[in-house]
Scaffold this motif. Structure first.
Motif, PDB file in Angstrom:
ATOM      1  N   PHE A 116      -7.679  -0.837 -10.518  1.00 25.80           N
ATOM      2  CA  PHE A 116      -7.181  -2.218 -10.519  1.00 25.80           C
ATOM      3  C   PHE A 116      -8.368  -3.170 -10.464  1.00 25.80           C
ATOM      4  N   GLU A 117      -8.233  -4.256 -11.174  1.00 24.28           N
ATOM      5  CA  GLU A 117      -9.241  -5.300 -11.142  1.00 24.28           C
ATOM      6  C   GLU A 117      -8.557  -6.657 -10.970  1.00 24.28           C
ATOM      7  N   LEU A 118      -9.220  -7.561 -10.263  1.00 30.57           N
ATOM      8  CA  LEU A 118      -8.669  -8.902 -10.106  1.00 30.57           C
ATOM      9  C   LEU A 118      -8.686  -9.629 -11.444  1.00 30.57           C
ATOM     10  N   SER A 149       2.292  -8.305  -9.748  1.00 35.85           N
ATOM     11  CA  SER A 149       2.800  -8.967  -8.548  1.00 35.85           C
ATOM     12  C   SER A 149       1.676  -9.431  -7.635  1.00 35.85           C
ATOM     13  N   TYR A 150       0.465  -8.889  -7.831  1.00 33.67           N
ATOM     14  CA  TYR A 150      -0.651  -9.210  -6.942  1.00 33.67           C
ATOM     15  C   TYR A 150      -1.874  -9.712  -7.711  1.00 33.67           C
ATOM     16  N   THR A 162      -7.563  -3.837  -2.336  1.00 38.51           N
ATOM     17  CA  THR A 162      -7.070  -4.612  -1.204  1.00 38.51           C
ATOM     18  C   THR A 162      -5.737  -5.259  -1.561  1.00 38.51           C
ATOM     19  N   LEU A 163      -4.701  -4.923  -0.834  1.00 41.28           N
ATOM     20  CA  LEU A 163      -3.372  -5.475  -1.060  1.00 41.28           C
ATOM     21  C   LEU A 163      -2.914  -6.223   0.183  1.00 41.28           C
ATOM     22  N   GLN A 170       0.824  -1.205   0.000  1.00 40.18           N
ATOM     23  CA  GLN A 170       0.000   0.000   0.000  1.00 40.18           C
ATOM     24  C   GLN A 170       0.862   1.260   0.000  1.00 40.18           C
ATOM     25  N   ASP A 171       2.004   1.218   0.691  1.00 40.85           N
ATOM     26  CA  ASP A 171       2.909   2.358   0.697  1.00 40.85           C
ATOM     27  C   ASP A 171       3.560   2.554  -0.673  1.00 40.85           C
TER      28      ASP A 171
END
Length: 300
Positions: free
Chosen positions: A296-298, A281-282, A255-256, A237-238
């Protein structure tokens, strides 16, 4: 009395982490933070608490309505600062202020011809008129310093003080963390009750009062100066917040992972590629909604 105790604990760096996080969410936290940072530049004079409070308000938008609590809190903060040893009477010494807005860097010279480059979303204040006797800068965010030969000063941040013992170094202080890299000479870092001196080619970082990084580096200057963003052991998040500041963009809430730490390099001159690499990366994909607006989308 409860408000007074809470603000006194905060000003003395003794506020519990949970309460500190709650305080940081308040709309007027930045004003309280400035009271704390500017207290090092206060001078004795006839003290008028009402006028001191009014001076703070005059620096902000006068048409915006503030809650009664924050009016009271700002008055209490002024009084607590007084009780913590500033003296029985004082006024704020006005100084020079340099601000780098999101998406831009600002370069300037100090009175002794030392060079400073402020990174995006950062701010420095210092007293220009009495620089020879008050060589202190207040830093919020990140800055690179190239100090004139033989000159000395202190960089004061919320997370600690960096004393110039060398000529080139970078300081970044955000979110309960301070990173310092020395590119030439040496610098002294005072963080809470710890003091460390680092020399050329060394980088350290404290996060939540713990030393998390202390190793050599081959870098000759900060990565962001060379249009590259380097992250080491940072919360995702940072990292995302740093990208938003650096590129002056907006990104939807996402959400990360809170327990994983991000380490890597991202381009500092192409927001599309930087966000795509970070999102991958996520297991996320990037959607560009406008020139400076992303989401962002999953990935299904």
């Amino acid at each position: 009395m409860e408000d007074t105790n809470r603000l006194a604990a905060w000003l003395n760096n003794e506020l519990p982490e949970a309460e500190l996080n709650t305080l940081r969410q308040e709309e007027d936290y930045a004003i309280l933070e400035r009271i704390k940072l500017y207290s090092a530049e206060l001078q004795v004079s006839d003290f008028d608490s009402d006028r001191f409070y009014q001076n703070i308000l005059e620096k902000r938008n006068p048409t915006k309505v503030r809650s009664l609590f924050w009016k009271k809190a700002l008055q209490i903060a002024a009084m607590v600062t007084l009780f913590l040893g500033i003296g029985s009477a004082y006024v704020i010494t006005r100084g020079e202020q340099q601000i780098a807005e999101n998406g831009s860097n600002v370069a300037f010279n100090l009175p002794d011809n030392s060079k400073v480059v402020l990174h995006s979303g950062s701010e420095i204040t210092y007293s220009e008129n009495n620089w020879d006797s008050n060589r202190k800068l207040n830093l919020i965010g990140e800055a690179y310093f190239k100090v004139a030969k033989g000159k000395k000063f202190e960089v004061i941040t919320e997370e600690g003080t960096v004393t110039v013992l060398g000529t080139q170094f970078n300081v970044k202080a955000r979110n309960n963390r301070i990173d310092v890299t020395c590119f030439e000479g040496k610098v002294k870092i005072q963080h809470k009750n710890k003091t460390i001196i680092i020399t050329k080619g060394q980088t350290i970082a404290f996060a939540n009062n713990e030393l998390i990084i202390n190793h050599p580096t081959k870098a000759l200057n900060p990565s962001w100066i060379s249009k590259e963003l380097q992250f080491e052991k940072m919360h995702p998040q940072d990292v995302l917040e740093e990208l938003k500041r650096h590129y002056n963009i907006t990104i939807n809430d996402v959400t990360l992972p809170k327990t994983e730490l991000f380490t890597g390099h991202l381009p500092g001159d192409n927001s599309d590629i930087a966000l795509q690499l970070f999102a991958a990366s996520y297991h996320l994909k990037v959607v560009k909604n406008g020139a400076q607006d992303y989401s962002f989308e999953l990935i299904p």
